[in-house]
Scaffold this motif. Structure first.
Motif, PDB file in Angstrom:
ATOM      1  N   SER A 118       0.829  -1.214   0.000  1.00 34.97           N
ATOM      2  CA  SER A 118       0.000   0.000   0.000  1.00 34.97           C
ATOM      3  C   SER A 118       0.856   1.254   0.000  1.00 34.97           C
ATOM      4  CB  SER A 118      -0.937  -0.003   1.211  1.00 34.97           C
ATOM      5  OG  SER A 118      -0.182   0.129   2.405  1.00 34.97           O
ATOM      6  N   GLN A 119       2.053   1.153   0.538  1.00 33.73           N
ATOM      7  CA  GLN A 119       2.950   2.306   0.564  1.00 33.73           C
ATOM      8  C   GLN A 119       3.607   2.556  -0.792  1.00 33.73           C
ATOM      9  OE1 GLN A 119       3.742   4.566   2.982  1.00 33.73           O
ATOM     10  NE2 GLN A 119       2.055   3.707   4.154  1.00 33.73           N
ATOM     11  N   SER A 120       3.609   1.539  -1.679  1.00 34.02           N
ATOM     12  CA  SER A 120       4.359   1.658  -2.923  1.00 34.02           C
ATOM     13  C   SER A 120       3.776   2.695  -3.875  1.00 34.02           C
ATOM     14  CB  SER A 120       4.409   0.296  -3.625  1.00 34.02           C
ATOM     15  OG  SER A 120       3.101  -0.112  -4.017  1.00 34.02           O
ATOM     16  N   SER A 121       2.517   3.092  -3.666  1.00 35.39           N
ATOM     17  CA  SER A 121       1.897   4.074  -4.556  1.00 35.39           C
ATOM     18  C   SER A 121       2.291   5.505  -4.223  1.00 35.39           C
ATOM     19  CB  SER A 121       0.372   3.940  -4.481  1.00 35.39           C
ATOM     20  OG  SER A 121      -0.064   4.197  -3.153  1.00 35.39           O
ATOM     21  N   LYS A 122       2.978   5.704  -3.096  1.00 32.06           N
ATOM     22  CA  LYS A 122       3.364   7.054  -2.692  1.00 32.06           C
ATOM     23  C   LYS A 122       4.415   7.604  -3.644  1.00 32.06           C
ATOM     24  CE  LYS A 122       0.780   6.768   1.011  1.00 32.06           C
ATOM     25  NZ  LYS A 122      -0.412   7.602   1.181  1.00 32.06           N
ATOM     26  N   LYS A 123       4.217   8.823  -4.113  1.00 30.09           N
ATOM     27  CA  LYS A 123       5.142   9.430  -5.070  1.00 30.09           C
ATOM     28  C   LYS A 123       6.306  10.132  -4.387  1.00 30.09           C
ATOM     29  CE  LYS A 123       2.682   8.261  -8.651  1.00 30.09           C
ATOM     30  NZ  LYS A 123       3.194   7.265  -9.612  1.00 30.09           N
ATOM     31  N   ASN A 124       6.107  10.505  -3.132  1.00 30.81           N
ATOM     32  CA  ASN A 124       7.148  11.248  -2.427  1.00 30.81           C
ATOM     33  C   ASN A 124       7.672  10.439  -1.242  1.00 30.81           C
ATOM     34  OD1 ASN A 124       6.777  13.569  -4.105  1.00 30.81           O
ATOM     35  ND2 ASN A 124       4.924  14.042  -2.907  1.00 30.81           N
ATOM     36  N   LYS A 125       8.818  10.872  -0.789  1.00 35.57           N
ATOM     37  CA  LYS A 125       9.402  10.231   0.392  1.00 35.57           C
ATOM     38  C   LYS A 125       8.467  10.391   1.577  1.00 35.57           C
ATOM     39  CE  LYS A 125      12.762  12.392   2.274  1.00 35.57           C
ATOM     40  NZ  LYS A 125      14.123  12.952   2.447  1.00 35.57           N
ATOM     41  N   GLU A 126       8.171   9.288   2.291  1.00 35.67           N
ATOM     42  CA  GLU A 126       7.225   9.360   3.398  1.00 35.67           C
ATOM     43  C   GLU A 126       7.624   8.398   4.494  1.00 35.67           C
ATOM     44  OE1 GLU A 126       2.464   8.626   3.976  1.00 35.67           O
ATOM     45  OE2 GLU A 126       3.169   9.866   2.337  1.00 35.67           O
ATOM     46  N   SER A 127       7.331   8.787   5.716  1.00 33.50           N
ATOM     47  CA  SER A 127       7.617   7.953   6.876  1.00 33.50           C
ATOM     48  C   SER A 127       6.312   7.615   7.572  1.00 33.50           C
ATOM     49  CB  SER A 127       8.546   8.682   7.857  1.00 33.50           C
ATOM     50  OG  SER A 127       9.740   9.058   7.199  1.00 33.50           O
ATOM     51  N   THR A 128       6.120   6.346   7.897  1.00 33.73           N
ATOM     52  CA  THR A 128       4.908   5.923   8.593  1.00 33.73           C
ATOM     53  C   THR A 128       5.263   4.873   9.629  1.00 33.73           C
ATOM     54  OG1 THR A 128       4.498   4.258   6.901  1.00 33.73           O
ATOM     55  CG2 THR A 128       3.358   6.368   6.651  1.00 33.73           C
ATOM     56  N   ILE A 129       4.355   4.665  10.572  1.00 35.73           N
ATOM     57  CA  ILE A 129       4.509   3.620  11.580  1.00 35.73           C
ATOM     58  C   ILE A 129       3.761   2.389  11.101  1.00 35.73           C
ATOM     59  CG2 ILE A 129       4.059   2.938  13.958  1.00 35.73           C
ATOM     60  CD1 ILE A 129       6.161   5.076  13.740  1.00 35.73           C
ATOM     61  N   LEU A 130       4.485   1.277  10.963  1.00 31.02           N
ATOM     62  CA  LEU A 130       3.880   0.007  10.579  1.00 31.02           C
ATOM     63  C   LEU A 130       4.112  -0.987  11.713  1.00 31.02           C
ATOM     64  CD1 LEU A 130       5.025  -0.295   6.850  1.00 31.02           C
ATOM     65  CD2 LEU A 130       2.853   0.548   7.715  1.00 31.02           C
ATOM     66  N   ASN A 135       8.663   2.914   9.087  1.00 29.28           N
ATOM     67  CA  ASN A 135       8.905   2.629   7.677  1.00 29.28           C
ATOM     68  C   ASN A 135       9.201   3.901   6.889  1.00 29.28           C
ATOM     69  OD1 ASN A 135       8.645   0.538   5.383  1.00 29.28           O
ATOM     70  ND2 ASN A 135       7.362   2.226   4.680  1.00 29.28           N
ATOM     71  N   LEU A 136      10.319   3.884   6.137  1.00 31.30           N
ATOM     72  CA  LEU A 136      10.665   4.971   5.221  1.00 31.30           C
ATOM     73  C   LEU A 136      10.469   4.473   3.799  1.00 31.30           C
ATOM     74  CD1 LEU A 136      14.022   6.167   6.853  1.00 31.30           C
ATOM     75  CD2 LEU A 136      11.811   7.288   7.017  1.00 31.30           C
ATOM     76  N   SER A 137       9.666   5.186   3.011  1.00 32.47           N
ATOM     77  CA  SER A 137       9.395   4.815   1.625  1.00 32.47           C
ATOM     78  C   SER A 137       9.998   5.859   0.704  1.00 32.47           C
ATOM     79  CB  SER A 137       7.886   4.706   1.372  1.00 32.47           C
ATOM     80  OG  SER A 137       7.320   3.700   2.184  1.00 32.47           O
ATOM     81  N   LEU A 138      10.907   5.434  -0.172  1.00 28.85           N
ATOM     82  CA  LEU A 138      11.561   6.343  -1.116  1.00 28.85           C
ATOM     83  C   LEU A 138      11.275   5.882  -2.541  1.00 28.85           C
ATOM     84  CD1 LEU A 138      13.283   6.771   1.555  1.00 28.85           C
ATOM     85  CD2 LEU A 138      15.127   7.470   0.029  1.00 28.85           C
ATOM     86  N   PRO A 139      10.743   6.751  -3.391  1.00 36.75           N
ATOM     87  CA  PRO A 139      10.474   6.363  -4.789  1.00 36.75           C
ATOM     88  C   PRO A 139      11.772   6.124  -5.547  1.00 36.75           C
ATOM     89  CG  PRO A 139      10.111   8.706  -4.490  1.00 36.75           C
ATOM     90  CD  PRO A 139      10.361   8.144  -3.118  1.00 36.75           C
ATOM     91  N   LEU A 140      11.764   5.097  -6.389  1.00 35.73           N
ATOM     92  CA  LEU A 140      12.914   4.772  -7.232  1.00 35.73           C
ATOM     93  C   LEU A 140      12.656   5.369  -8.615  1.00 35.73           C
ATOM     94  CD1 LEU A 140      15.568   3.125  -7.027  1.00 35.73           C
ATOM     95  CD2 LEU A 140      14.338   1.223  -8.069  1.00 35.73           C
ATOM     96  N   VAL A 141      13.217   6.537  -8.868  1.00 40.64           N
ATOM     97  CA  VAL A 141      12.940   7.293 -10.086  1.00 40.64           C
ATOM     98  C   VAL A 141      14.164   7.253 -10.996  1.00 40.64           C
ATOM     99  CG1 VAL A 141      12.288   9.532 -11.047  1.00 40.64           C
ATOM    100  CG2 VAL A 141      11.351   8.788  -8.840  1.00 40.64           C
TER     101      VAL A 141
END
Length: 655
Positions: A118-130, A135-141
């Motif tokens: 569900s986090q993979s759709s985020k376009k920008n760097k985002e931090s959430t509690i899982l 969890n840090l999500s960084l797009p691979l552009v």
């Protein structure tokens, strides 16, 4: 109001000083804890972002070379390597832009797969509690297109656990600071107050008895020196100058504080030395690794025993001051060599040098106490000696572990070297050889004394059934096997040090009152055997289910039972060798027991190395428990056999 006595004044000043010092230390610690938490959280977040960006840049570079996203071979292994280098990181994963999981570290929790997608759709760097993860999500552009998302998981309890660990370290330091302050204040009082007052009291008694033959030479203008000058005037007015002799003012100090400082430095390596030795290991003459790693410990205790045997007669001949100073200097050189040693051989040689220093200081300090205390005060003086010894062991073990955890093994040795050198400088400044102390060697321990005592079956059973196994367990199980095992299950150095501190804590605070409690209810034989059997069961408990909690319980129970029965065992040795005590003396009997039980100190780590090599750590722990129980069984059989023989002889005499 009655004038306050000397002792009451000292207690009051000591108490106020300690309260002020510890209050300040506690306040600083509380402020530091808050500052740690305030700084650590954002720093951890920054570190996570930097790490994730570093991993992402490598992936982008690989794709830029033309490697398709779904053919990045070795990505999982690379993720695992990154996790191994960063303890706060719990997982790494890479998903496609559509949410398909391509690569993940081996330890990725399955329950996190759906939240990650569900986090993979985020376009920008985002931090959430899982759940328990941050969890840090960084797009691979690449070339303006998002090919996927990199996910990095941090343990959101990491900061809390680090703060908790720091809190334990601070609490350890505060406890040690309390004991350290107490010991150093005692040393200050002994040097600046007690000893000068006792010297003046002794001189007043001499003058009151009509002896006006000595003038005390004083060089300073301190309060006590002024009193000596006034007494000198009284002496000069009473006796013609030709009949007067000049003597140096040589106050006798309590060596407990000096011993504490030396033991404090000597015990620094106790919690980490087995681990440090393992880092320097190199194959030697085809010997097994575990046996080789035990040799520095065995060598240390061997040279300690040799130094003790040499130090007694030598200190009788030259006085106590020289062995004490030389021992502290050898200790400083030894620890310096350990810190700089590039290999196991040089470390062993350096540690043996420290062992010689340890033996010299121990014997000389006890001799100093015997020389300068009347017989009726020696028991309390020796009790203060052992209190200083165990206090130094307690503090040195804890602080050494904390320092090793924070600054490393080699620098901790260097700190020990500095403290040992400081104790030598204080001995040079404070210890005197009173006139007439040097003398020809007194009656020394001889081989025939050993043979006489070892021909006593019950004495032999106590030494080989209780004393030697106790020393084997202390050096092999407590100070060698426990640190090795705890390190193997990823226990921090500070925690290892705190666990080993339990051993000294029991001997200092719990063992003596517990011993007095059981002494009123059990005889020495029952007390020694029962406590030894319970100690053996405690070691078997550690082997039954090894783990941090079990080890703590086993160390606590073993130290509890050993500390409670140690005085009873000594008393029992003197009781069963009453005939030898009459002919050789109690001191000789105890000396033989101490000398023979040194064999246990040497065998302890060697036995650990052999057992670990042959059977592993768990069975090695069991071996120490079985040895302890077997020793107790030996004493039971020998004492029961002696009782049966004694009763049979009495029946024959009656008949």
């Amino acid at each position: 109001m009655a004038a306050m006595g000397q002792k009451q004044a000292q207690v009051l000043i000591l108490s106020l000083s300690m309260v002020l010092l510890l209050s300040a230390a506690a306040l600083i610690s509380m402020l530091a804890m808050g500052e740690f938490e305030r700084v650590l959280v954002p720093e951890l977040d920054k570190k996570g972002v930097r790490l994730a960006e570093s991993v992402r840049s490598l992936l982008v570079k690989s794709i830029g070379y033309g490697v398709p996203l779904d053919r990045l071979n070795g990505t999982t292994d690379y993720f695992d390597e990154v996790l191994a280098e960063h303890e706060e990181t719990r997982y790494l994963a890479l998903t496609t832009s559509s949410g398909t999981l391509l690569y993940a570290s081996s330890e990725l929790p399955k329950q996190l797969l759906t939240p990650l997608f569900s986090q993979s759709s985020k376009k920008n760097k985002e931090s959430t509690i899982l759940g328990p993860y941050y969890n840090l999500s960084l797009p691979l552009v690449v070339d303006g297109r998002q090919l996927g998302t990199l996910h990095l998981g941090l343990d959101n309890t990491f900061v809390r656990s680090r703060i908790k660990e720091i809190g334990y370290d601070i609490l350890t330091v505060l406890v040690i600071a309390f004991i350290l302050t107490f010991e150093l204040m005692l040393l200050i009082f002994s040097t600046l107050v007690d000893s000068p007052i006792q010297a003046i009291k002794s001189r007043l008694v001499t003058l009151a008895q009509g002896s006006f033959t000595e003038l005390v030479m004083v060089k300073s203008n301190r309060e006590f020196d002024r009193i000596h000058r006034l007494l000198n005037r009284v002496t000069e007015d009473s006796i013609p100058a030709k009949q007067l002799s000049k003597v140096q003012d040589q106050p006798i100090i309590d060596v407990r504080g000096l011993l504490f400082l030396f033991i404090f430095s000597a015990m620094f390596p106790l919690a980490f030395l087995p681990i440090y030795i393992a880092q320097l290991y190199e194959p030697v003459f085809g010997l097994s690794k575990e046996f080789t790693l035990s040799l520095p410990f065995a060598s240390y205790y061997l040279f300690t025993a040799l130094a003790i045997g040499f130090a007694g007669p030598w200190s009788e001949k030259v006085g106590r001051r020289r062995p004490m100073i030389l021992g502290s200097l050898l200790g400083s050189c030894g620890y310096l060599g350990c810190g700089l040693a590039p290999n196991l051989l040089l470390l062993t040689i350096s540690y043996c040098l420290a062992a010689i220093g340890f033996g010299l200081v121990m014997v000389a300090c006890q001799g100093y106490i015997v020389d300068n205390n009347p017989k009726e005060q020696r028991t309390s003086a020796i009790a203060r000696f052992w209190a200083g010894f165990f206090s130094g062991t307690l503090c040195g073990t804890g602080i050494g572990a904390v320092l090793a955890d924070r600054i490393g093994f080699a620098p901790t040795f260097l700190v020990a070297a500095v403290l040992s050198l400081l104790s030598a400088l204080l001995m040079i400044r404070l210890i005197n050889n009173p006139a007439g102390q040097q003398q020809k060697s007194k009656k020394t321990l001889r081989l025939r004394h050993v043979r006489t005592l070892l021909s006593n079956g019950r004495f032999l059973a106590l030494v080989f059934g209780l004393s030697i196994p106790a020393k084997i367990c202390m050096t092999g199980f407590m100070f060698y096997l426990i640190p090795r095992f705890l390190d193997s299950v990823a226990t921090g150095q500070s925690t290892i040090g705190r666990i080993l501190m339990i051993y000294s804590l029991m001997f200092v605070f719990v063992g003596p009152p517990l011993s007095r409690f059981f002494e009123k209810r059990l005889n020495s034989t029952m007390m020694s055997i029962l406590a030894t059997m319970l100690a053996g069961l405690a070691l078997l408990m550690a082997a039954w289910q090894p783990g941090l909690t079990t080890i703590i319980a086993a160390v606590t129970l073993y130290a509890l039972f050993r500390s409670s029965c140690a005085p009873a065992t000594t008393t029992l040795m003197l009781t069963v060798s009453s005939q030898e005590v009459k002919t050789l003396g109690a001191a000789t009997v105890i000396s033989v027991a101490l000398l023979v039980e040194r064999l246990g100190n040497i065998l302890g780590p060697i036995l650990a190395g052999l057992l670990i090599s042959a059977y592993g750590m768990q069975w090695a722990m069991a071996g120490y428990g079985i040895l302890t129980l077997a020793g107790a069984l030996l004493v039971i059989l020998v004492f029961w056999g002696h009782r049966q023989t004694h009763c049979h002889d009495k029946l024959e005499e009656t008949a």
